[in-house]
Design a protein around this motif. Structure first.
Motif: not given
Ligand code: FAD
Length: 524
Positions: A132-134, A109-112, A277-279, A476-482, A330-332, A146-150, A141-144
């Motif tokens: 590795v992306e499942r 996702g955005i972090m990886g 998928e990492a198994a 917790s709701g502010h990952g995209i911007q970070q 959220a699956n970490t 989201s609301v995209g706020g910064l 995924a949360s990224t797309p």
């Protein structure tokens, strides 16, 4: 903003240098994590236990050697021939799967993707990165979703600084993320600010946060109700004691466009994305390895060695790596469990306190609503909205309070509860902006917050037991911007052995082990 990394020539990669890189990478990560652990656990009993029983003298010790480094020319030829076969035979027959790399990132996702981008930008061919992306469609995924706020309107200096860097990064996204030969990415940053409105009970906290934000270089305006009404005449100030408006570097952007841009640029720089998928993880026994906090097993220790990947067609492969990164949103916590985190004793007894929490976003139309000069507004109730394009369209929602009359919805699926808008969101929005009384909900979606139940804050850095497993989760709701800042920070930690720009030490897993929350007060 200067791109301090672009243009730095990468040293030619030879097999010998690659082996050196892998060794020094894992050694550095281990050294640093051990040092952090020493600080965090001083005075506490370090009682780590490994996931496998100690070998007895009669048992052969399982040792594995790293496969010999692949010759760069052979590797290029292998990839080229695989691509040709891929084109010739069709997608399903693609056989190439990387057997080893320097850094294996689980979750693209955005972090990886941001971490892969920064690693390749800084280290070039010197560090081989596999993501590795499942699910390459990113459907859940949360990224797309989201609301995209910064915003810089946080209570913690780390969060403020990360978001300030991200704003700079987005303003320079063309320079960082354009893939040669392509159009610049259409991130569509709308710098209209956030407008946080506080009730009389929360006014003091808002002012305190405002001071922290200003001290950290953010540009904010604190507003009385009269000033608020003057600035935004469409607002009803009833119930608002104080408000704070971001003057620059705040707003919103297209999260999917940023994800695609990071991913495409990382691939162009040489990162390999594989769908699977990492198994599980496989460990390797390292004799004579002692480190702080790790219980010695017959004089040595086990380290994570390979990620086990289940492909879509059912095949199971492994990727050997010096460093692993768990950025599975959220699956970490589940991915971490595969490495025994939350399953063992001592340092492995504490699970990653991150779980999926479902959040709804409603898309609505209100022809007489606020026009262009409309920030992302956060009501004292927690309800929020922002413009979505032009022509009277908006998106908005609210996080449940978790109380009996506003409980957390089940996170088993991403079904939308349309009644929730009617019962818990609409009246707050219509109270704040009277023209929203006649709004019409057109559609809605749901996504998962990667919710940190300890303190609603990110967990970033290496795990104290598995020194070669880094984490970037719990936003917790502010990952995209970070993401731009987190990608850079994890890269610094991996390549330099320490944070060089924003010090994120306090956000490490050590606070989870010590049960010492680092609360972020401004969670939407
Ligand atoms: C409704 C909503 C609104 C939001 N609004 C904002 C906002 O305004 N501003 C903001 O900054 N943030 C916002 N967020 C939060 C933001 O979306 C997340 O913090 C961010 O997207 C997290 O990125 P990620 O890459 O960690 O997670 P994800 O985007 O979820 O990516 C994780 C990836 O890991 C993959 N994965 C999981 N398990 C495995 C496995 N075992 N093997 C391989 N791959 C795996 C998944 O398929 C997924 O693609 C919002 C979130 C939601 C739900």
């Amino acid at each position: 903003m200067e791109n301090e990394y672009a243009g730095r020539p990468a040293a030619p990669r030879t097999p010998a240098r690659r082996a050196d890189t892998m060794l020094s990478l894992s050694a550095r990560a281990g050294r640093l994590a051990a040092r952090q652990l020493h600080t965090a656990t001083a005075g506490r009993r370090a009682a780590g236990a490994d996931e496998q029983p100690p070998p007895t003298p009669t048992e052969p010790i399982r040792r594995e050697r790293a496969p010999p480094p692949e010759d760069p020319f052979q590797r290029a030829a292998r990839i080229f021939s695989d691509d040709m076969r891929f084109l010739w035979e069709g997608k399903k027959s693609r056989t190439f799967f990387p057997s080893h790399c320097d850094v294996c990132i689980i979750g693209g996702g955005i972090m990886g993707s941001a971490i892969a981008f920064w690693l390749k930008l800084r280290a070039g061919p010197g560090v081989q990165v596999v993501v590795v992306e499942r699910d390459s469609t990113y459907r859940t995924a949360s990224t797309p979703l989201s609301v995209g706020g910064l915003r810089q309107q946080f209570s913690l200096p780390e969060n403020i600084q990360m978001s300030m860097f991200s704003a700079q990064f987005l303003r320079n996204a063309d320079r960082f993320l354009t893939v040669e030969g392509d159009e610049p990415p259409a991130i569509q940053f709308h710098p209209h600010g956030y407008l946080m409105c506080a009730s009389p009970e929360k006014a003091e906290l808002l002012e305190q946060n405002y001071r922290t934000q200003m001290e950290n270089g953010a540009k904010m305006e604190l507003m009385t109700p009269a000033r608020l009404k003057e600035r935004f005449p469409w607002i009803n100030t009833d119930g608002v004691a104080l408000a704070c408006h971001g003057q620059e570097n705040e707003g919103w952007f297209d999260p999917h466009a940023l994800l695609s841009a990071f991913r495409r640029k990382a691939i162009q720089l040489g990162a390999e994305f594989v769908e699977g998928e990492a198994a599980g993880f496989e460990s390797r026994y390292v004799p004579n390895m002692q480190s702080m906090g790790k219980q010695s097993v017959a004089g040595g220790n086990y380290v994570l060695d390979r990620a086990v990947i289940r492909l879509k067609n059912g095949d199971v492969k492994t990727v050997k790596a010096a460093i692993f990164v768990a950025s599975a949103g959220a699956n970490t916590a589940q991915v971490a469990r595969l490495a025994g985190i939350g399953e063992g004793e001592g340092l492995l007894a504490t699970p990653v306190p991150v779980e999926p929490r479902k959040r709804y976003v409603y898309f609505y139309h209100s022809p007489d609503g606020p026009g262009l000069d409309c920030p992302l507004l956060i009501d004292p109730s927690g309800a929020y909205f922002r413009r979505e394009g032009h022509g009277g369209h908006y998106i908005g929602g609210k996080s449940p309070t978790g109380t009996a009359d506003d409980p957390e919805p089940s996170a088993d699926n991403l079904d939308v509860d349309y009644d929730y808008f009617q019962s818990h969101v609409w009246h707050h929005l219509a109270h704040r902006v009277h023209s929203f009384e006649n709004l019409k909900v057109k559609s809605a979606w749901a996504g998962y917050y990667d919710y940190n139940t300890l303190d609603q804050n990110a967990i970033i850095g290496p795990h104290p037991h598995h020194h070669n497993l880094f984490m970037a989760t719990g936003f917790s709701g502010h990952g995209i911007q970070q993401a731009p800042a987190v990608g850079r920070a994890i890269t610094e930690h991996i390549l330099d052995g320490e944070y060089r720009t924003i010090d994120l030490t306090r956000m490490g897993f050590e606070r989870v082990l010590a049960n010492q929350p680092l609360y972020e007060q401004n969670i939407v």
